[in-house]
Design a protein around this motif. Structure first.
Motif, PDB file in Angstrom:
ATOM      1  N   LEU A  81      43.745  -8.816  18.372  1.00 22.53           N
ATOM      2  CA  LEU A  81      43.097  -9.197  19.310  1.00 22.53           C
ATOM      3  C   LEU A  81      43.859  -9.522  21.057  1.00 22.53           C
ATOM      4  N   PHE A  82      45.216  -9.660  20.920  1.00 20.59           N
ATOM      5  CA  PHE A  82      45.894  -9.275  22.126  1.00 20.59           C
ATOM      6  C   PHE A  82      46.121  -7.913  22.504  1.00 20.59           C
ATOM      7  N   LYS A  83      46.157  -7.151  21.425  1.00 21.51           N
ATOM      8  CA  LYS A  83      46.220  -5.568  21.956  1.00 21.51           C
ATOM      9  C   LYS A  83      45.179  -5.082  22.693  1.00 21.51           C
ATOM     10  N   VAL A  84      44.049  -5.452  22.128  1.00 21.32           N
ATOM     11  CA  VAL A  84      42.646  -5.124  22.750  1.00 21.32           C
ATOM     12  C   VAL A  84      42.345  -5.683  24.067  1.00 21.32           C
ATOM     13  N   ASN A  85      42.472  -6.911  24.194  1.00 19.78           N
ATOM     14  CA  ASN A  85      42.264  -7.613  25.422  1.00 19.78           C
ATOM     15  C   ASN A  85      43.503  -7.496  26.470  1.00 19.78           C
ATOM     16  N   TYR A  86      44.560  -7.551  26.049  1.00 22.02           N
ATOM     17  CA  TYR A  86      45.811  -7.370  27.071  1.00 22.02           C
ATOM     18  C   TYR A  86      46.654  -6.153  26.743  1.00 22.02           C
ATOM     19  N   PRO A  87      46.250  -5.008  26.661  1.00 19.66           N
ATOM     20  CA  PRO A  87      47.077  -3.770  26.208  1.00 19.66           C
ATOM     21  C   PRO A  87      48.240  -3.799  27.304  1.00 19.66           C
ATOM     22  N   GLU A  88      48.341  -4.190  28.758  1.00 16.83           N
ATOM     23  CA  GLU A  88      49.377  -3.974  29.516  1.00 16.83           C
ATOM     24  C   GLU A  88      50.347  -4.873  29.264  1.00 16.83           C
ATOM     25  N   TYR A  89      50.167  -5.829  28.170  1.00 13.09           N
ATOM     26  CA  TYR A  89      51.240  -6.825  27.955  1.00 13.09           C
ATOM     27  C   TYR A  89      51.861  -6.570  26.536  1.00 13.09           C
ATOM     28  N   ILE A  90      51.416  -5.526  25.728  1.00 14.35           N
ATOM     29  CA  ILE A  90      51.837  -5.384  24.419  1.00 14.35           C
ATOM     30  C   ILE A  90      53.538  -5.139  24.474  1.00 14.35           C
ATOM     31  N   ASP A  91      54.137  -4.478  25.287  1.00 12.04           N
ATOM     32  CA  ASP A  91      55.610  -4.358  25.259  1.00 12.04           C
ATOM     33  C   ASP A  91      56.104  -5.552  25.436  1.00 12.04           C
ATOM     34  N   ARG A  96      59.277 -10.000  23.071  1.00 12.57           N
ATOM     35  CA  ARG A  96      59.046 -11.603  23.167  1.00 12.57           C
ATOM     36  C   ARG A  96      59.569 -11.884  24.629  1.00 12.57           C
ATOM     37  N   ASP A  97      59.335 -11.124  25.678  1.00 13.67           N
ATOM     38  CA  ASP A  97      59.280 -11.616  26.867  1.00 13.67           C
ATOM     39  C   ASP A  97      58.485 -12.473  27.601  1.00 13.67           C
ATOM     40  N   VAL A  98      57.070 -12.559  26.803  1.00 11.14           N
ATOM     41  CA  VAL A  98      56.265 -13.435  27.061  1.00 11.14           C
ATOM     42  C   VAL A  98      56.013 -14.139  25.958  1.00 11.14           C
ATOM     43  N   LEU A  99      55.176 -15.518  26.198  1.00 11.53           N
ATOM     44  CA  LEU A  99      54.489 -16.262  25.120  1.00 11.53           C
ATOM     45  C   LEU A  99      53.327 -16.208  24.649  1.00 11.53           C
ATOM     46  N   LEU A 100      52.867 -16.404  23.632  1.00 12.04           N
ATOM     47  CA  LEU A 100      51.408 -16.261  23.146  1.00 12.04           C
ATOM     48  C   LEU A 100      50.756 -17.384  23.271  1.00 12.04           C
ATOM     49  N   ASN A 101      49.648 -17.629  23.618  1.00 11.12           N
ATOM     50  CA  ASN A 101      48.896 -19.105  23.551  1.00 11.12           C
ATOM     51  C   ASN A 101      47.545 -18.657  22.886  1.00 11.12           C
ATOM     52  N   PHE A 102      47.438 -19.555  21.852  1.00  8.71           N
ATOM     53  CA  PHE A 102      46.169 -19.045  20.877  1.00  8.71           C
ATOM     54  C   PHE A 102      45.342 -20.291  20.403  1.00  8.71           C
ATOM     55  N   LYS A 103      44.032 -20.825  20.652  1.00  6.09           N
ATOM     56  CA  LYS A 103      43.411 -21.524  20.202  1.00  6.09           C
ATOM     57  C   LYS A 103      42.224 -21.216  19.596  1.00  6.09           C
ATOM     58  N   ILE A 114      42.661 -16.853  23.810  1.00 10.36           N
ATOM     59  CA  ILE A 114      43.823 -16.268  23.895  1.00 10.36           C
ATOM     60  C   ILE A 114      44.471 -16.216  24.948  1.00 10.36           C
ATOM     61  N   GLY A 115      45.827 -16.316  25.324  1.00  9.38           N
ATOM     62  CA  GLY A 115      46.598 -16.420  26.528  1.00  9.38           C
ATOM     63  C   GLY A 115      47.980 -15.877  26.500  1.00  9.38           C
ATOM     64  N   ILE A 116      48.692 -15.683  27.612  1.00 11.57           N
ATOM     65  CA  ILE A 116      49.864 -15.126  27.843  1.00 11.57           C
ATOM     66  C   ILE A 116      50.666 -15.849  28.785  1.00 11.57           C
ATOM     67  N   LYS A 117      51.887 -16.573  28.356  1.00 12.94           N
ATOM     68  CA  LYS A 117      52.572 -17.467  29.208  1.00 12.94           C
ATOM     69  C   LYS A 117      54.042 -16.694  29.488  1.00 12.94           C
ATOM     70  N   GLU A 118      54.344 -17.344  30.863  1.00 12.24           N
ATOM     71  CA  GLU A 118      55.840 -16.867  31.133  1.00 12.24           C
ATOM     72  C   GLU A 118      56.775 -17.792  30.108  1.00 12.24           C
ATOM     73  N   ASN A 123      54.214 -21.108  32.395  1.00 10.57           N
ATOM     74  CA  ASN A 123      53.029 -20.959  33.286  1.00 10.57           C
ATOM     75  C   ASN A 123      52.070 -19.888  32.583  1.00 10.57           C
ATOM     76  N   MET A 124      50.594 -20.016  32.686  1.00 12.29           N
ATOM     77  CA  MET A 124      49.685 -19.221  32.020  1.00 12.29           C
ATOM     78  C   MET A 124      49.810 -17.973  32.893  1.00 12.29           C
ATOM     79  N   ILE A 125      49.836 -16.677  32.537  1.00  9.85           N
ATOM     80  CA  ILE A 125      49.768 -15.501  33.081  1.00  9.85           C
ATOM     81  C   ILE A 125      48.065 -15.147  33.003  1.00  9.85           C
ATOM     82  N   ARG A 126      47.589 -14.952  31.754  1.00 10.29           N
ATOM     83  CA  ARG A 126      46.278 -14.527  31.617  1.00 10.29           C
ATOM     84  C   ARG A 126      45.783 -15.281  30.718  1.00 10.29           C
ATOM     85  N   GLU A 127      44.449 -15.718  30.312  1.00  6.67           N
ATOM     86  CA  GLU A 127      43.733 -16.377  29.403  1.00  6.67           C
ATOM     87  C   GLU A 127      42.475 -15.941  29.690  1.00  6.67           C
ATOM     88  N   GLY A 128      41.890 -15.877  28.504  1.00 10.88           N
ATOM     89  CA  GLY A 128      40.298 -15.347  28.363  1.00 10.88           C
ATOM     90  C   GLY A 128      39.652 -16.031  26.872  1.00 10.88           C
TER      91      GLY A 128
END
Length: 313
Positions: A81-91, A96-103, A114-118, A123-128
Motif C-alpha cells: 500500500l505504501f509502495k503504490v501510494n508513496y513510491p517516492e518514499y520507498i528508499d 528507516r529514515d522515515v516512520l510509517l503511520n498506519f490506522k 496511511i502516512g509517513i512521518k519525519e 511531524n506528518m509528511i504525507r497522509e491519505g
C-alpha cells in the motif's frame, strides 16, 4: 456439415461488482468512469451483502469477509500500500529514515489511513486514506493480485443472481444511478434469494467488456472477414438472455438460436465467461473461469446448426 468458420466470444468484468451506494455517489461513480467506458454489456444482479472485519498482524492485515452463509479470511500486504501510494518514499522507508503511520477502521467498507512521518520530529509528511470494499477485495483476489492472499473460498461470495442484462450506451450508467426502468422495478419488488433474509442482500451492477475472434478452417477458401464489434455485442447479449432468461428482460430472444441457424456468416459460435464468478437465475447458471490470456475454460454457450445450448462443465 464440417465447420468452416467459427466465432469464439468471451465477456469479462471491467471492474468489481458495483454497489448501489457507489452508483448513487457521484464521486465514487466518477472514480469508476475510466473502467466503465470500456464496458459493452451490463447486468443488474443480486447477492448476499459481504461484511468486513479485520485485525492488525505483524506483516499485514487479517481481513475477514462474511455474509451469514460463508466466511473467508485473507490478508493485505501493508508495504504494498505504501509502495503504490508513496513510491517516492520507498528508499527512505527501507532505510528507516522515515516512520510509517498506519490506522484502519471499517464502516462498512475497509479504510486504511496511511502516512509517513519525519523520524526526528514525528511531524506528518504525507497522509491519505484508502477505501476498499469487500467486493473489491474479492474481485482483486479473483484476478490474482499479488498483494492479497488467503480468501481461498472467495468464489462462494461471487455467486450472483441475474435480474437483467443489457447493452451499454453513453447514458446507461447515468440512468442506472437515477431512473433506469428495470432497476426501479427490481428495487420495488425485490425478493430474497432462496427465500433468505432480504436485508442481508443487495443489488449490484456488473459491467462487462466483450471480445471475439474468428476461426477459419481453410483461410484460402473462406474469407476471414472483419469482426464487427456491435454484431458481437448483440450476439453475446441475446445469447445470455435466451440462456439465462432473466426475469426483468421483457424480450427473451427465444428464437435467437433459430435465427443463428438461418445465418450463413458462421457455422458456430462459442461464448465463455472469463471471470471466476457464477451468474445464475431460476432457469440456469453459467460458471466462469478467469484466464489472463482471455482463453477461458468456463461453462459455455454454443450456437450451431442445432440451435443454442448452455453447457455446464
Amino acid at each position: 456439415m464440417p465447420m468452416r468458420k467459427m466465432q469464439a466470444c468471451s465477456f469479462s468484468l471491467v471492474s468489481h461488482p458495483i454497489t448501489n451506494n457507489e452508483f448513487s455517489n457521484k464521486q465514487q461513480r466518477n472514480n469508476l468512469k475510466s473502467s466503465l467506458e470500456n464496458s459493452k454489456l451490463y447486468a443488474i444482479a443480486q447477492a448476499r451483502y459481504p461484511r468486513i472485519d479485520f485485525k492488525m498482524q505483524e506483516n499485514g492485515i487479517e481481513i475477514t469477509i462474511s455474509n451469514d452463509e460463508f466466511k473467508s479470511v485473507g490478508y493485505i500486504d501493508i508495504f504494498y500500500l505504501f509502495k503504490v501510494n508513496y513510491p517516492e518514499y520507498i528508499d527512505a522507508i527501507l532505510s528507516r529514515d522515515v516512520l510509517l503511520n498506519f490506522k484502519t477502521y471499517s464502516d462498512p467498507n475497509c479504510y486504511f489511513v496511511i502516512g509517513i512521518k519525519e523520524k526526528d520530529t514525528g511531524n506528518m509528511i504525507r497522509e491519505g486514506m484508502i477505501e476498499i470494499s469487500a467486493w473489491q477485495l474479492l474481485f482483486y483476489k479473483s484476478r490474482g493480485e499479488r498483494y492479497i492472499s488467503g480468501f481461498d473460498n472467495y468464489k462462494d461470495f461471487l455467486k450472483l443472481f441475474i435480474h437483467y442484462v443489457g447493452k451499454t450506451s453513453k447514458s446507461t450508467y447515468e440512468r442506472l444511478s437515477k431512473g433506469h426502468h428495470a432497476r426501479l422495478n427490481i428495487l420495488s419488488s425485490e425478493e430474497p434469494i432462496n427465500r433468505q433474509n432480504l436485508l442481508s442482500e443487495e443489488l449490484l451492477i456488473l459491467a462487462f467488456e466483450v471480445d471475439a475472434v474468428n476461426i477459419i478452417q481453410n483461410p484460402k477458401e473462406y474469407d476471414l472477414g472483419e469482426t464487427k464489434l456491435n454484431d458481437v455485442i448483440d450476439l453475446v447479449e441475446r445469447s445470455l438472455i435466451s440462456s439465462l432468461m432473466p426475469k426483468y428482460n421483457e424480450v427473451k430472444y427465444k428464437s435467437h438460436g433459430e435465427k443463428f441457424k438461418e445465418s450463413d456468416e458462421f457455422d458456430s459460435c462459442c461464448l465463455t465467461l472469463n471471470d471466476n464468478i457464477q451468474l445464475f437465475t431460476d432457469e440456469a447458471k453459467l460458471c466462469g473461469k478467469y484466464d489472463a490470456s482471455g482463453l477461458s475454460n468456463s461453462d459455455y454457450i454454443i450456437l450451431d446448426e442445432s440451435g443454442i445450448s448452455l453447457n455446464n462443465i
